[in-house]
Scaffold this motif. Structure first.
Motif, PDB file in Angstrom:
ATOM      1  N   PRO A 180      31.186   8.892  -8.433  1.00  0.00           N
ATOM      2  CA  PRO A 180      30.759   8.771  -7.035  1.00  0.00           C
ATOM      3  C   PRO A 180      31.812   8.123  -6.127  1.00  0.00           C
ATOM      4  O   PRO A 180      31.828   8.382  -4.914  1.00  0.00           O
ATOM      5  CB  PRO A 180      29.499   7.899  -7.129  1.00  0.00           C
ATOM      6  N   GLU A 181      32.687   7.305  -6.697  1.00  0.00           N
ATOM      7  CA  GLU A 181      33.689   6.613  -5.891  1.00  0.00           C
ATOM      8  C   GLU A 181      34.866   7.509  -5.506  1.00  0.00           C
ATOM      9  O   GLU A 181      35.568   7.226  -4.528  1.00  0.00           O
ATOM     10  CB  GLU A 181      34.210   5.389  -6.643  1.00  0.00           C
ATOM     11  N   ILE A 182      35.098   8.579  -6.257  1.00  0.00           N
ATOM     12  CA  ILE A 182      36.272   9.418  -5.994  1.00  0.00           C
ATOM     13  C   ILE A 182      35.925  10.870  -5.677  1.00  0.00           C
ATOM     14  O   ILE A 182      36.810  11.657  -5.337  1.00  0.00           O
ATOM     15  CB  ILE A 182      37.244   9.396  -7.190  1.00  0.00           C
ATOM     16  N   LEU A 183      34.628  11.235  -5.772  1.00  0.00           N
ATOM     17  CA  LEU A 183      34.253  12.642  -5.593  1.00  0.00           C
ATOM     18  C   LEU A 183      34.599  13.150  -4.197  1.00  0.00           C
ATOM     19  O   LEU A 183      35.122  14.263  -4.039  1.00  0.00           O
ATOM     20  CB  LEU A 183      32.756  12.830  -5.867  1.00  0.00           C
ATOM     21  N   VAL A 219      24.780  10.384 -15.406  1.00  0.00           N
ATOM     22  CA  VAL A 219      25.305  10.827 -14.111  1.00  0.00           C
ATOM     23  C   VAL A 219      24.471  10.260 -12.972  1.00  0.00           C
ATOM     24  O   VAL A 219      23.240  10.317 -12.998  1.00  0.00           O
ATOM     25  CB  VAL A 219      25.319  12.372 -14.034  1.00  0.00           C
ATOM     26  N   LYS A 220      25.142   9.729 -11.954  1.00  0.00           N
ATOM     27  CA  LYS A 220      24.467   9.174 -10.783  1.00  0.00           C
ATOM     28  C   LYS A 220      24.334  10.267  -9.718  1.00  0.00           C
ATOM     29  O   LYS A 220      25.058  10.300  -8.729  1.00  0.00           O
ATOM     30  CB  LYS A 220      25.243   7.968 -10.249  1.00  0.00           C
ATOM     31  N   PHE A 221      23.382  11.166  -9.942  1.00  0.00           N
ATOM     32  CA  PHE A 221      23.204  12.308  -9.043  1.00  0.00           C
ATOM     33  C   PHE A 221      22.932  11.871  -7.606  1.00  0.00           C
ATOM     34  O   PHE A 221      23.471  12.442  -6.660  1.00  0.00           O
ATOM     35  CB  PHE A 221      22.048  13.189  -9.541  1.00  0.00           C
ATOM     36  N   ASP A 222      22.071  10.857  -7.466  1.00  0.00           N
ATOM     37  CA  ASP A 222      21.662  10.437  -6.128  1.00  0.00           C
ATOM     38  C   ASP A 222      22.811   9.856  -5.315  1.00  0.00           C
ATOM     39  O   ASP A 222      22.765   9.867  -4.086  1.00  0.00           O
ATOM     40  CB  ASP A 222      20.512   9.428  -6.216  1.00  0.00           C
ATOM     41  N   GLU A 223      23.855   9.350  -5.987  1.00  0.00           N
ATOM     42  CA  GLU A 223      24.986   8.766  -5.275  1.00  0.00           C
ATOM     43  C   GLU A 223      26.025   9.810  -4.876  1.00  0.00           C
ATOM     44  O   GLU A 223      26.955   9.498  -4.136  1.00  0.00           O
ATOM     45  CB  GLU A 223      25.649   7.685  -6.132  1.00  0.00           C
TER      46      GLU A 223
END
Length: 517
Positions: A180-183, A219-223
């Protein structure tokens, strides 16, 4: 000399020598002296061998300082020096990796070709060291990676992508949890005009997606879903297709956890349904798959107050639709120019009234004017789908009249089949629409009436129309409507059953079908 000092454990002399080379030489005002200092530091590391790890700070700090030198030759010598130190010290240099990484990212975009060439050799060595290391401070690296990933420089982007690829390939490094930090940065790189950069980034993203599909539990889908929604609206075809593809996988893998993001997901996919060019065909087909899968997630159970998923800490997570936002998105896209998009919107509204009529009831007053307007659409498919939605609303027993809707002008006696109060309101508004738009009456009047008779009870339709027309002040319009209704009644196959009833006038019920006192 250094070997002798090392053999006799004379650390004091080694430290003094490092201080001279590091401070007096490597940080000198004279460029040639700085170069000599850098060569000397590398030579000490080579002489120390594995023992160099004991002095790694004294070895590396002066070299790192030289990377900011204005003289490109000094920067090149710094690359060579750090390369030799790292080659000997190996994993011991990782304690300073974040500083080294920051320097490497700048060198990748260095204006001097020789410096870039030297940094490439150093970069390759550092990747080997990281790959073979049993412990690596990924947490410490992430702030630097997150910052550097937004660079617009082609060389810097290439550097970042290569490192993301390497880190993701290391078995002991779990980069997915930091995705989530680099997507967002990765998706921005994907639209780089350089085809090689695009290809590298596309490969990395595909690898991430494979890992996500292999083990969705971590996996942090919501983020990440909102990042995908944003990029799904990009004019760049590759970027848009990739974002829509990821959304499709997210919906399939996380299911109802995506319901709170319904408005954003539909904002992403609904416009894509209008694409009709070969280049965007894959985008359209993927968007259709997302729309189909996502619609199935809304069930009758959502008409209840809550639909709990799990308890995380002290917080109860819920899989619930954000209906106000969702209705706003559907209303907006009902004005879209594409037939496919408008039909899909109407199918969504129909689906919502089928599955969650109680929760959708408060939005009738907002949607009703839009649905009436859609009856004037130039597409028969849109009008037909619109009539299905209206028929569902005005015939649903779940929808009742509120005190705010008590408008005597729009209320008629309840019909024989117990239609809700919106039935009469709709018929009244339909006649008003025909009266104000004679072209609609001429072009679509028969089609609309016949479709309504298929979707609803034809006797109710004709009875209600007759009751309203009986009080119509515009006699000319009333006569035109009666003529049209008679023609439809006598000729259309949809009214066959009603014609049979009218033939049987022996009973009081049949004889009073269109007779009102």
């Amino acid at each position: 000399m250094v070997k002798d000092f090392s053999a006799t454990k004379n650390t004091l002399q080694i430290t003094k020598l490092l201080k001279v080379l590091g401070q007096d030489f490597a940080l000198s005002q004279n460029p040639n002296t700085r170069k000599g200092g850098l060569i000397g530091l590398a030579a000490i590391a080579v002489a120390l061998g594995k023992e160099s790890s004991l002095y790694i700070g004294d070895l590396i700090h002066p070299i790192l300082a030289c990377f900011a030198d204005s003289d490109p030759l000094v920067r090149y010598y710094a690359c060579e020096s750090l390369y030799n130190v790292s080659k000997v010290a190996r994993g011991s240099v990782l304690v300073h990796f974040t500083d080294i990484f920051s320097v490497l990212s700048k060198l990748a975009a260095d204006p001097d070709q020789k410096v870039r060439s030297g940094s490439e050799h150093l970069d390759k060595l550092m990747k080997d060291i990281v790959t073979e290391s049993a412990s690596f401070d990924l947490v410490g690296l992430m702030p630097h990676l997150r910052k550097k990933i937004y660079s617009n420089n082609t060389f810097a982007r290439q550097f970042i992508i290569s490192w993301v690829s390497v880190l993701d390939a290391v078995p002991d490094i779990d980069l997915i949890i930091f995705l989530p930090e680099i997507l967002d940065g990765l998706f921005r790189i994907l639209e780089d005009p350089n085809k090689e950069i695009q290809k590298m980034c596309d490969t990395v993203l595909n690898e991430f997606l494979r890992s996500i599909k292999k083990d969705p539990s971590r996996v942090k889908f919501d983020e990440m879903i909102n990042i995908l929604i944003t990029h799904s609206q990009s004019p760049d075809e590759l970027l848009q297709f990739t974002a829509i593809t990821w959304i499709k996988e997210f919906v399939q893998l996380s299911g109802r956890k995506m319901l709170p993001f319904a408005s954003g997901i539909l904002t992403a996919v609904l416009p894509c349904l209008s694409y009709d060019t070969d280049s965007r065909r894959n985008i359209k087909e993927t968007a259709k798959a997302v729309n189909f899968t996502f619609m199935k997630l809304v069930t009758e159970g959502d008409d209840k107050e809550t639909f709990p998923v799990e308890v995380v800490g002290d917080v109860m997570e819920e899989e619930q639709l954000d209906l106000p936002s969702l209705v706003d998105v559907l209303t907006k896209h009902l004005h879209h120019t594409s037939v496919a998009t408008k039909v899909s919107v109407l199918r969504w509204i129909y689906h919502l009234y089928i599955k969650i009529p109680t929760k959708m009831f408060p939005y009738i007053e907002k949607l009703f004017p839009e649905l009436r307007r859609a009856l004037s659409d130039s597409s028969d498919e849109v009008v037909q789908q619109d009539l299905e939605v209206l028929a569902e609303i005005i015939s649903s027993p779940s929808i009742t009249s509120s005190s705010d809707d008590a408008d005597s002008e729009n209320q008629l006696p309840a019909n024989s089949h117990g239609m809700n109060p919106y039935f009469s309101k709709f018929v009244i508004s339909l006649l008003k629409l025909f009266s104000s738009d004679r072209h609609l009456l001429e072009d679509r009047g028969s089609f609309i009436i016949r479709q309504l008779c298929i979707l609803l009870n034809s006797e109710d339709i004709y009875t209600t129309l007759s009751m309203i027309l009986k009080t119509e002040e515009n006699v000319k319009f009333a006569s035109i409507m009666v003529e049209n209704l008679n023609t439809i009644l006598l000729t259309s196959s949809e009214l066959f059953d009603l014609r049979m009833k009218l033939k049987d006038m022996n009973t009081e019920v049949r004889s009073k079908l269109f007779t009102f006192k």
